[in-house]
Design a protein around this motif. Structure first.
Motif, PDB file in Angstrom:
ATOM      1  N   UNK A  44      16.954  19.206   3.417  1.00 40.34           N
ATOM      2  CA  UNK A  44      17.243  17.985   4.148  1.00 40.34           C
ATOM      3  C   UNK A  44      18.751  17.843   4.367  1.00 40.34           C
ATOM      4  N   UNK A  45      19.070  17.084   5.388  1.00 37.32           N
ATOM      5  CA  UNK A  45      20.479  16.814   5.631  1.00 37.32           C
ATOM      6  C   UNK A  45      21.033  15.949   4.509  1.00 37.32           C
ATOM      7  N   UNK A  46      22.236  16.278   4.048  1.00 38.59           N
ATOM      8  CA  UNK A  46      22.808  15.554   2.921  1.00 38.59           C
ATOM      9  C   UNK A  46      24.216  15.062   3.234  1.00 38.59           C
ATOM     10  N   UNK A  47      24.569  13.991   2.582  1.00 36.49           N
ATOM     11  CA  UNK A  47      25.888  13.385   2.730  1.00 36.49           C
ATOM     12  C   UNK A  47      26.949  14.275   2.099  1.00 36.49           C
ATOM     13  N   UNK A  48      28.094  14.368   2.779  1.00 38.03           N
ATOM     14  CA  UNK A  48      29.227  15.119   2.252  1.00 38.03           C
ATOM     15  C   UNK A  48      30.428  14.200   2.025  1.00 38.03           C
ATOM     16  N   UNK A  49      30.796  13.453   3.064  1.00 40.74           N
ATOM     17  CA  UNK A  49      31.994  12.622   2.957  1.00 40.74           C
ATOM     18  C   UNK A  49      31.960  11.541   4.025  1.00 40.74           C
ATOM     19  N   UNK A  50      32.720  10.474   3.774  1.00 38.08           N
ATOM     20  CA  UNK A  50      32.843   9.397   4.751  1.00 38.08           C
ATOM     21  C   UNK A  50      34.242   8.812   4.662  1.00 38.08           C
ATOM     22  N   UNK A  51      34.677   8.221   5.761  1.00 36.30           N
ATOM     23  CA  UNK A  51      35.996   7.604   5.817  1.00 36.30           C
ATOM     24  C   UNK A  51      35.929   6.403   6.733  1.00 36.30           C
ATOM     25  N   UNK A  52      36.620   5.350   6.353  1.00 36.97           N
ATOM     26  CA  UNK A  52      36.698   4.201   7.231  1.00 36.97           C
ATOM     27  C   UNK A  52      37.577   4.551   8.424  1.00 36.97           C
ATOM     28  N   UNK A  53      37.353   3.877   9.544  1.00 35.40           N
ATOM     29  CA  UNK A  53      38.094   4.222  10.747  1.00 35.40           C
ATOM     30  C   UNK A  53      39.602   4.025  10.550  1.00 35.40           C
ATOM     31  N   UNK A  62      29.448  13.974  -4.978  1.00 35.32           N
ATOM     32  CA  UNK A  62      29.851  14.585  -6.245  1.00 35.32           C
ATOM     33  C   UNK A  62      29.941  16.104  -6.136  1.00 35.32           C
ATOM     34  N   UNK A  63      29.084  16.697  -5.330  1.00 35.10           N
ATOM     35  CA  UNK A  63      29.039  18.152  -5.215  1.00 35.10           C
ATOM     36  C   UNK A  63      30.289  18.748  -4.579  1.00 35.10           C
ATOM     37  N   UNK A  64      31.083  17.927  -3.924  1.00 33.38           N
ATOM     38  CA  UNK A  64      32.269  18.453  -3.239  1.00 33.38           C
ATOM     39  C   UNK A  64      33.564  17.823  -3.747  1.00 33.38           C
ATOM     40  N   UNK A  65      33.467  16.873  -4.640  1.00 34.95           N
ATOM     41  CA  UNK A  65      34.683  16.242  -5.179  1.00 34.95           C
ATOM     42  C   UNK A  65      35.555  17.277  -5.853  1.00 34.95           C
ATOM     43  N   UNK A  66      36.849  17.180  -5.588  1.00 36.32           N
ATOM     44  CA  UNK A  66      37.785  18.132  -6.163  1.00 36.32           C
ATOM     45  C   UNK A  66      37.950  19.383  -5.312  1.00 36.32           C
ATOM     46  N   UNK A  67      37.076  19.565  -4.334  1.00 35.74           N
ATOM     47  CA  UNK A  67      37.156  20.747  -3.457  1.00 35.74           C
ATOM     48  C   UNK A  67      37.354  20.356  -1.989  1.00 35.74           C
ATOM     49  N   UNK A  68      36.744  19.272  -1.573  1.00 36.71           N
ATOM     50  CA  UNK A  68      36.834  18.824  -0.187  1.00 36.71           C
ATOM     51  C   UNK A  68      37.649  17.542  -0.111  1.00 36.71           C
ATOM     52  N   UNK A  84      37.916  23.493   0.438  1.00 38.09           N
ATOM     53  CA  UNK A  84      38.556  24.528  -0.351  1.00 38.09           C
ATOM     54  C   UNK A  84      37.609  24.978  -1.449  1.00 38.09           C
ATOM     55  N   UNK A  85      37.956  26.103  -2.063  1.00 38.54           N
ATOM     56  CA  UNK A  85      37.124  26.663  -3.139  1.00 38.54           C
ATOM     57  C   UNK A  85      35.659  26.705  -2.719  1.00 38.54           C
ATOM     58  N   UNK A  86      35.435  27.189  -1.542  1.00 38.00           N
ATOM     59  CA  UNK A  86      34.076  27.189  -0.995  1.00 38.00           C
ATOM     60  C   UNK A  86      33.142  28.085  -1.787  1.00 38.00           C
ATOM     61  N   UNK A  87      31.899  27.656  -1.868  1.00 41.75           N
ATOM     62  CA  UNK A  87      30.862  28.366  -2.591  1.00 41.75           C
ATOM     63  C   UNK A  87      29.728  28.742  -1.623  1.00 41.75           C
ATOM     64  N   UNK A  88      28.968  29.761  -1.955  1.00 43.06           N
ATOM     65  CA  UNK A  88      27.840  30.122  -1.085  1.00 43.06           C
ATOM     66  C   UNK A  88      26.898  28.948  -0.839  1.00 43.06           C
ATOM     67  N   UNK A  89      26.750  28.066  -1.808  1.00 39.49           N
ATOM     68  CA  UNK A  89      25.865  26.915  -1.637  1.00 39.49           C
ATOM     69  C   UNK A  89      26.417  25.874  -0.665  1.00 39.49           C
ATOM     70  N   UNK A  90      27.644  26.056  -0.212  1.00 36.33           N
ATOM     71  CA  UNK A  90      28.190  25.173   0.821  1.00 36.33           C
ATOM     72  C   UNK A  90      27.754  25.613   2.220  1.00 36.33           C
ATOM     73  N   UNK A  91      27.103  26.754   2.300  1.00 40.08           N
ATOM     74  CA  UNK A  91      26.635  27.243   3.593  1.00 40.08           C
ATOM     75  C   UNK A  91      25.649  26.265   4.218  1.00 40.08           C
ATOM     76  N   UNK A  92      25.943  25.844   5.436  1.00 39.25           N
ATOM     77  CA  UNK A  92      25.111  24.855   6.120  1.00 39.25           C
ATOM     78  C   UNK A  92      25.671  24.610   7.511  1.00 39.25           C
TER      79      UNK A  92
END
Length: 127
Positions: A44-53, A62-68, A84-92
């Motif tokens: 399923x599609x999953x959340x990665x990051x968000x930013x206010x305008x 949590x899966x990307x904190x410290x790397x993205x 950064x510090x990309x992992x194979x599981x980041x493939x998408x």
């Protein structure tokens, strides 16, 4: 309407870095939140990051904190996802999305809440 165009995907080795960009155009004055989501094959599609305008508030899964990191160039109406510090599981396939509701509305991690979507950009991380 708001148009979103992603760029910056590609193939990278594990441990490497990529920067994704999402350029927004059209009725951007109606946008309050920008998000990045990803969808791996068979998942399923999953959340990665968000930013206010405004760029003042950010949220990372949590899966990307410290790397993205997520950032915004207001002059260019562009949102970035520095990976950064990309992992194979980041493939998408990574998707940019825009919402016309408030950052603190509690909806920023829900893909169904977003009003506009880009076409997606493929990120492949080899081991």
């Amino acid at each position: 309407q708001v148009q979103l165009v992603e760029s910056g995907g590609g193939l990278v080795q594990a441990g490497g870095s990529l920067r994704l960009s999402c350029a927004a155009s059209g009725r951007t004055f109606s946008v309050y939140v920008m998000g990045w989501f990803r969808q791996a094959p068979g998942k399923e599609r999953e959340f990665v990051a968000a930013i206010s305008w405004s760029g003042d508030n950010t949220d990372l899964a949590d899966s990307v904190k410290g790397r993205f990191t997520i950032g915004r160039d207001g002059a260019k109406n562009t949102v970035y996802l520095q990976m950064s510090s990309l992992k194979p599981e980041d493939t998408a396939v990574y998707y940019c999305a825009a919402g016309n509701w408030g950052y603190y509305s509690g909806r920023r991690r829900l893909d169904a809440s977003y009003d506009y979507w880009g076409q997606g950009t493929q990120v492949t991380v080899s081991s």
